[in-house]
Design an enzyme around this catalytic site. Structure first.
Site, short mmCIF file in Angstrom:
data_model
loop_
_atom_site.label_atom_id
_atom_site.label_comp_id
_atom_site.label_asym_id
_atom_site.label_seq_id
_atom_site.Cartn_x
_atom_site.Cartn_y
_atom_site.Cartn_z
N ASP A 209 52.70 -46.24 -105.58
CA ASP A 209 52.35 -47.05 -106.89
C ASP A 209 51.64 -48.26 -106.76
O ASP A 209 51.63 -48.81 -105.71
CB ASP A 209 53.72 -47.03 -107.79
N ASP A 211 53.16 -50.91 -108.35
CA ASP A 211 54.09 -51.93 -108.66
C ASP A 211 54.03 -52.08 -110.27
O ASP A 211 53.94 -51.08 -110.99
CB ASP A 211 53.98 -53.20 -107.68
N1 LIG Z 1 56.94 -51.05 -106.14
C1 LIG Z 1 57.69 -50.81 -105.28
N2 LIG Z 1 58.62 -51.74 -105.21
C2 LIG Z 1 59.43 -51.75 -104.17
N3 LIG Z 1 59.88 -50.73 -103.37
C3 LIG Z 1 59.07 -49.74 -103.54
N4 LIG Z 1 58.92 -48.42 -103.03
C4 LIG Z 1 58.08 -47.72 -103.54
N5 LIG Z 1 57.35 -48.36 -104.71
C5 LIG Z 1 58.03 -49.75 -104.62
#
Ligand SMILES: Nc1ncnc2[nH]cnc12
Ligand SMILES: CSC[C@H]1O[C@H](OP(=O)(O)O)[C@H](O)[C@@H]1O
Length: 291
Positions: A209, A211
């Site tokens: 992703d 975030d």
């Molecule tokens: N955006 C994110 N922040 C922290 N841990 C994660 N693991 C997968 N995506 C994450």
């Protein structure tokens, strides 16, 4: 010469490692408490492999509840010389979209609720963390990824947050502005403890992703992550299979000394050492304490 034993720590979405020849579970006791799960031992193409799912089957453990010390201790007891962490992560870089495997070379530790050292009162040690990732393992991983046609980024900084909540927008923008590449919740103190245990360590940070900083993407949710996890996990398993085929059967000495980290780290005088702590350090620091 030491025989190479490859350890694999499976993160989110990776609770098993299919294709292990002669696979069997082994419960290994640790003086540091309960590891996440029994280890699964086996081989791929004849290379001994020890697998440990850090959240346990069913994703029972949150990042803050994982006993990182017990996990590294049992892997050391199992003979692991080289350790790969397979981890889901968010990305701060447009050019590292979901599906990219980032072979990180640096970590920033923002965790604050975890036991982060085997050493302390009665046996103090300061290992170097200047170069936390084994360059040799990164080279082998990059070659295996290339052979499997997996998109990799060679290098990057992984910031480890405490969690379990995801970052705020301000935090996400700050990490991005600082030039960090990816974020996760588990690789610290794992990498520090591996160094203390003289195990070479590398991470495959598998982007799931963006975030919450990206103007064209919604803030991350677990549902979004799960959608990407399955295909990342399939690629990770292919990567491990390829890595094992090509991996040297004798442990190669680490060019940055990860496998001899304690040579220059212990500072407590022998007569000031706590015998109880020394007992607990039998696996992690046995090489140096037994002389
Ligand atoms: N955006 C994110 N922040 C922290 N841990 C994660 N693991 C997968 N995506 C994450
Ligand atoms: C399920 S999303 C958040 C979770 O995923 C990552 O875990 P791992 O590094 O074990 O793959 C991240 O660090 C969080 O723990």
């Amino acid at each position: 010469m030491t025989r190479a034993v490859l350890g694999i720590i499976g993160g989110s979405g990776i609770y098993d490692l299919p294709g292990l020849e002669g696979a069997h579970e082994e419960v290994i006791k640790s003086p540091w408490g309960e590891p996440s799960a029994p280890v699964r031992r086996g081989a791929i193409a004849g290379l001994p492999i020890v697998f440990l799912p850090r959240h346990d089957k069913g994703h029972r453990l949150s990042p803050s509840d994982i006993n990182y010390r017990a996990n590294i201790d049992v892997l050391k007891r199992a003979g692991v010389t080289d350790l790969i962490s397979l981890s889901a992560c968010g990305s701060f870089k447009e050019e590292m979209p979901p599906g990219t495997f980032v072979l990180v070379d640096q970590f920033v530790d923002r965790t604050h609720e975890r036991e982060s050292s085997f050493f302390g009162k009665g046996c103090v040690a300061h290992v170097s963390m200047a170069h936390p990732v084994s360059p040799r393992l990164r080279i082998h991983l990059a070659a295996a990824a290339e052979a499997e046609g997996i998109a990799v980024a060679r290098g990057g900084t992984y910031v480890c947050m405490e969690g379990p909540q995801f970052s705020t927008y301000a935090e996400s923008m700050t990490y991005k502005a600082l030039g960090y590449s990816v974020i996760g919740m588990t690789n610290m103190p794992e990498a520090k403890l591996a160094r203390e245990a003289e195990i070479c360590y590398a991470t495959v940070a598998m982007v799931t992703d963006f975030d919450c900083w990206h103007p064209d993407h919604d803030a991350v949710t677990v549902q979004d992550i799960i959608r990407v996890l399955t295909s990342n996990a399939d690629k990770a398993k292919a990567l491990v299979a390829r890595l094992a085929q090509e991996f040297p059967r004798e442990h190669e000495p680490c060019p940055i000394g990860s496998d001899r980290a304690l040579d220059t780290a212990l500072i407590t005088a022998p007569e000031a050492r706590d015998p109880e702590l020394l007992k607990k350090l039998d696996a992690v620091a046995g090489r140096i304490l037994r002389g």
